[in-house]
Write a protein that holds these residues in place. Structure first.
Motif, PDB file in Angstrom:
ATOM      1  N   VAL A  51     -23.983  65.162 -29.524  1.00  0.00           N
ATOM      2  CA  VAL A  51     -23.710  64.272 -30.649  1.00  0.00           C
ATOM      3  C   VAL A  51     -24.692  63.123 -30.577  1.00  0.00           C
ATOM      4  O   VAL A  51     -24.921  62.550 -29.509  1.00  0.00           O
ATOM      5  CB  VAL A  51     -22.264  63.723 -30.609  1.00  0.00           C
ATOM      6  N   ARG A  52     -25.273  62.775 -31.718  1.00  0.00           N
ATOM      7  CA  ARG A  52     -26.254  61.699 -31.760  1.00  0.00           C
ATOM      8  C   ARG A  52     -25.643  60.366 -31.351  1.00  0.00           C
ATOM      9  O   ARG A  52     -24.479  60.079 -31.616  1.00  0.00           O
ATOM     10  CB  ARG A  52     -26.847  61.562 -33.170  1.00  0.00           C
ATOM     11  N   GLU A  53     -26.479  59.546 -30.705  1.00  0.00           N
ATOM     12  CA  GLU A  53     -26.051  58.193 -30.368  1.00  0.00           C
ATOM     13  C   GLU A  53     -25.843  57.402 -31.660  1.00  0.00           C
ATOM     14  O   GLU A  53     -26.496  57.640 -32.669  1.00  0.00           O
ATOM     15  CB  GLU A  53     -27.116  57.491 -29.521  1.00  0.00           C
ATOM     16  N   VAL A  54     -24.898  56.467 -31.629  1.00  0.00           N
ATOM     17  CA  VAL A  54     -24.672  55.604 -32.786  1.00  0.00           C
ATOM     18  C   VAL A  54     -24.834  54.162 -32.364  1.00  0.00           C
ATOM     19  O   VAL A  54     -24.617  53.788 -31.207  1.00  0.00           O
ATOM     20  CB  VAL A  54     -23.261  55.803 -33.396  1.00  0.00           C
ATOM     21  N   GLU A  55     -25.241  53.338 -33.316  1.00  0.00           N
ATOM     22  CA  GLU A  55     -25.342  51.907 -33.057  1.00  0.00           C
ATOM     23  C   GLU A  55     -23.938  51.337 -32.910  1.00  0.00           C
ATOM     24  O   GLU A  55     -23.019  51.705 -33.645  1.00  0.00           O
ATOM     25  CB  GLU A  55     -26.058  51.206 -34.221  1.00  0.00           C
ATOM     26  N   GLU A  56     -23.765  50.442 -31.950  1.00  0.00           N
ATOM     27  CA  GLU A  56     -22.444  49.871 -31.716  1.00  0.00           C
ATOM     28  C   GLU A  56     -22.173  48.628 -32.564  1.00  0.00           C
ATOM     29  O   GLU A  56     -21.070  48.108 -32.569  1.00  0.00           O
ATOM     30  CB  GLU A  56     -22.289  49.510 -30.230  1.00  0.00           C
ATOM     31  N   VAL A  57     -23.185  48.157 -33.284  1.00  0.00           N
ATOM     32  CA  VAL A  57     -23.006  46.939 -34.077  1.00  0.00           C
ATOM     33  C   VAL A  57     -22.143  47.224 -35.293  1.00  0.00           C
ATOM     34  O   VAL A  57     -22.132  48.320 -35.841  1.00  0.00           O
ATOM     35  CB  VAL A  57     -24.372  46.375 -34.534  1.00  0.00           C
ATOM     36  N   ASN A  58     -21.394  46.222 -35.710  1.00  0.00           N
ATOM     37  CA  ASN A  58     -20.575  46.280 -36.920  1.00  0.00           C
ATOM     38  C   ASN A  58     -19.547  47.411 -36.901  1.00  0.00           C
ATOM     39  O   ASN A  58     -19.179  47.938 -37.934  1.00  0.00           O
ATOM     40  CB  ASN A  58     -21.460  46.419 -38.175  1.00  0.00           C
ATOM     41  N   HIS A  59     -19.115  47.795 -35.725  1.00  0.00           N
ATOM     42  CA  HIS A  59     -18.083  48.830 -35.635  1.00  0.00           C
ATOM     43  C   HIS A  59     -16.723  48.190 -35.937  1.00  0.00           C
ATOM     44  O   HIS A  59     -16.368  47.176 -35.340  1.00  0.00           O
ATOM     45  CB  HIS A  59     -18.064  49.437 -34.230  1.00  0.00           C
ATOM     46  N   PRO A  60     -15.952  48.745 -36.883  1.00  0.00           N
ATOM     47  CA  PRO A  60     -14.642  48.169 -37.176  1.00  0.00           C
ATOM     48  C   PRO A  60     -13.791  48.058 -35.917  1.00  0.00           C
ATOM     49  O   PRO A  60     -13.636  49.026 -35.174  1.00  0.00           O
ATOM     50  CB  PRO A  60     -14.033  49.179 -38.157  1.00  0.00           C
TER      51      PRO A  60
END
Length: 408
Positions: free
Chosen positions: A188-197
């Motif tokens: 699974v691709r990495e995701v940015e952790e910013v602005n995560h609800p």
């Protein structure tokens, strides 16, 4: 003329890595090829990789620090999947030219659409056999899968596929020896952790679908399900897909009404890059994937990674891939899809539970593990000495300094 011992040793530990299917716009196969390149660049191995890529994918490779054992060879952007059928055909032809040029090398083709008909020293990844299962939607590809691919698979050294379900179908339709087909799940691709609800209260009233818009994705069933419950909920249905062409065909065939797609609460975004798509997955209250068939299924896992509850089909590989982290529905039953949407959207505790289960489920799908398993198979096929696959501490090799081969 024969091959010298020194040349033979060099050939023995060289893999021709055909990644020409990475386009400017990434599809599932492109995501697979790109992530293998990213993670192969972090592994130590005696194997040398000659990687063939088309120029349309240059932006995706700029941030990868390729070690000295990986060299890129650029070919025409016309081979890109961005050019649809003509790109697919040119990649197939080019793959077979590569197999003639490197007839003594091990060739790794990262999808069935680039199989080499002449190469016996070949490892091929088959992501799915959808055209064999849905002939009416894939009339051109059906004959390729049934006859051309079938003959070529008899010659390959190994087949990689991402799920046990896909392996069972490959064995059924192509009658290969079971140990010739290796199941290697994707990551699974990495995701940015910013602005995560940080909580469910920050989610928006969005029902999201993301992926290709094609007959087997069952968008019509999703729209029909939304129509059944739209007066009971305040949510918007967002379809994040590349093209409305198929939806227009569904309207003309009578499977969908034009008025339903003109509904203010149904929107089709067109193609979204990774960052925008991940932001949308974070914001959505639920992700729905009512596909008729999947060989693996990246989007549901990516939604889980972004903290979005997932409703998926109970068909094909999806139960295997999504495990207990998804809510399952029969894809050909809009009433059941509608009932699932209503149940999940009105049950806050269930959504929170699904989010946490999703986070746990995606831990089973890591690109570093997937890539290491690919490497182990290469080493087995070549008789290469295994090396501990830890990240390589090598100096950065700038993309522009890699010696390109002549253009296609």
């Amino acid at each position: 003329m024969g091959v010298s011992m020194q040349e033979n040793s060099k050939i023995k530990y060289t893999v021709i890595f055909n990644a020409t299917n990475i386009g400017k716009r990434l599809n599932g196969i492109g995501i697979y090829s790109l992530n293998l390149l990213k993670y192969f660049s972090k592994l130590q191995t005696h194997i040398q990789f000659k990687v063939y890529v088309n120029r349309n994918c240059r932006p995706h490779l700029r941030d990868i620090n390729f070690p000295e054992n990986i060299t890129l060879h650029w070919v025409s952007p016309r081979l890109s999947p961005d050019y649809k059928f003509s790109g697919h055909l040119l990649r197939l032809l080019y793959s077979n030219l590569l197999s003639l040029k490197y007839r003594h090398h091990l060739i790794f083709n990262t999808s069935q659409l680039e199989i080499s008909f002449f190469a016996s020293r070949q490892i091929i990844t088959i992501h799915d056999i959808i055209p064999l299962l849905f002939k009416k939607y894939h009339k051109k590809q059906y004959y390729f899968f049934k006859y051309f691919l079938s003959g070529a698979l008899k010659r390959v050294q190994a087949v990689i596929t991402p799920s046990q379900h896909s392996k069972a179908l490959i064995l059924k339709y192509y009658r290969l020896e079971a140990d010739k087909v290796q199941v290697v799940p994707c990551g699974v691709r990495e995701v940015e952790e910013v602005n995560h609800p940080s909580s469910l209260s920050e989610k928006e009233k969005i029902i999201l679908y993301a992926g290709r818009i094609s007959p087997t994705k069952n968008i019509s069933g999703l729209v029909k399900a939304f129509e059944l419950i739209k007066d009971k909920i305040a949510h918007q249905l967002v379809i994040a897909g590349e093209s409305r062409d198929f939806l227009e065909k569904e309207i003309k065939s009578g499977h969908l009404s034009r008025s339903s797609l003109q509904e203010d609460r149904i929107s089709v975004t067109g193609y979204l890059d990774d960052q925008k798509l991940q932001q949308l997955m974070r914001r959505a209250e639920v992700f729905v994937y009512p596909s008729l068939y999947e060989g693996f299924g990246f989007p549901p896992l990516e939604a889980m990674r972004c903290g979005c509850p997932v409703i998926v089909s109970s068909s094909s590989s999806l139960p295997e891939v999504c495990g207990e982290a998804a809510y399952y529905v029969k894809p050909n039953n809009p009433q059941e899809i509608a009932a699932a949407l209503s149940h999940v959207l009105t049950n806050r505790d269930l959504r929170e539970q699904m989010i946490q289960q999703g986070f746990s489920q995606v831990q089973n799908y890591r690109w570093d593990i997937s890539t290491a398993r690919h490497l182990k198979l290469f080493e087995k096929m070549m008789g290469a000495k295994p090396v501990t696959t830890r990240p390589a501490q090598l100096p950065q090799v700038l993309l522009e300094s890699i010696h390109p081969s002549p253009s296609f």
